[in-house]
Design a protein around this motif. Structure first.
Motif, PDB file in Angstrom:
ATOM      1  N   HIS A 168      23.697 -69.239  -1.224  1.00 52.13           N
ATOM      2  CA  HIS A 168      24.700 -68.685  -0.315  1.00 52.13           C
ATOM      3  C   HIS A 168      24.015 -67.722   0.640  1.00 52.13           C
ATOM      4  O   HIS A 168      22.934 -67.206   0.344  1.00 52.13           O
ATOM      5  N   PRO A 169      24.631 -67.448   1.792  1.00 49.38           N
ATOM      6  CA  PRO A 169      24.033 -66.504   2.736  1.00 49.38           C
ATOM      7  C   PRO A 169      24.005 -65.092   2.158  1.00 49.38           C
ATOM      8  O   PRO A 169      24.982 -64.637   1.568  1.00 49.38           O
ATOM      9  N   ARG A 228      19.724 -64.486   5.474  1.00 50.61           N
ATOM     10  CA  ARG A 228      18.833 -65.383   4.738  1.00 50.61           C
ATOM     11  C   ARG A 228      19.587 -65.948   3.541  1.00 50.61           C
ATOM     12  O   ARG A 228      20.493 -65.312   3.010  1.00 50.61           O
ATOM     13  N   MET A 229      19.197 -67.144   3.111  1.00 53.47           N
ATOM     14  CA  MET A 229      19.844 -67.759   1.964  1.00 53.47           C
ATOM     15  C   MET A 229      19.353 -67.108   0.670  1.00 53.47           C
ATOM     16  O   MET A 229      18.170 -66.802   0.522  1.00 53.47           O
ATOM     17  N   VAL A 230      20.290 -66.881  -0.238  1.00 52.33           N
ATOM     18  CA  VAL A 230      20.016 -66.274  -1.531  1.00 52.33           C
ATOM     19  C   VAL A 230      20.329 -67.311  -2.600  1.00 52.33           C
ATOM     20  O   VAL A 230      21.310 -68.047  -2.485  1.00 52.33           O
ATOM     21  N   ALA A 231      19.504 -67.388  -3.643  1.00 53.85           N
ATOM     22  CA  ALA A 231      19.746 -68.319  -4.740  1.00 53.85           C
ATOM     23  C   ALA A 231      20.035 -67.539  -6.020  1.00 53.85           C
ATOM     24  O   ALA A 231      19.320 -66.591  -6.345  1.00 53.85           O
TER      25      ALA A 231
END
Length: 78
Positions: free
Chosen positions: A13-14, A19-22
């Motif tokens: 998710h953003p 930046r994308m976060v996991a």
């Protein structure tokens, strides 16, 4: 085909800076079956529940009101 006992679910998710976060969660197979007839997997709290097919298709199952779960990537854990 052997049923997998544990999966690592990865949700992306953003983040706050675009930046994308996991986020990763380990789920284990329960005795329950989902609407598609496949095993239901759950995290230790029982809040996160997912039906996962042998092909690795994930259907998130709401465990309470006001949830809007997103579908993660699923990776079997040996």
């Amino acid at each position: 085909m052997k049923t997998v006992d544990r999966y690592r679910l990865t949700f992306t998710h953003p983040g706050p800076d675009a930046r994308m976060v996991a986020d990763e969660v380990i789920v284990e197979r329960t005795e329950a079956k989902g609407p598609g007839g496949h095993p239901v997997y759950s995290d230790p709290t029982g809040i996160l529940r997912a039906e996962i097919s042998p092909a690795g298709e994930v259907r998130m199952l709401a465990s309470g009101a006001y949830q809007t779960p997103i579908n993660p990537a699923a990776e079997p854990i040996a």
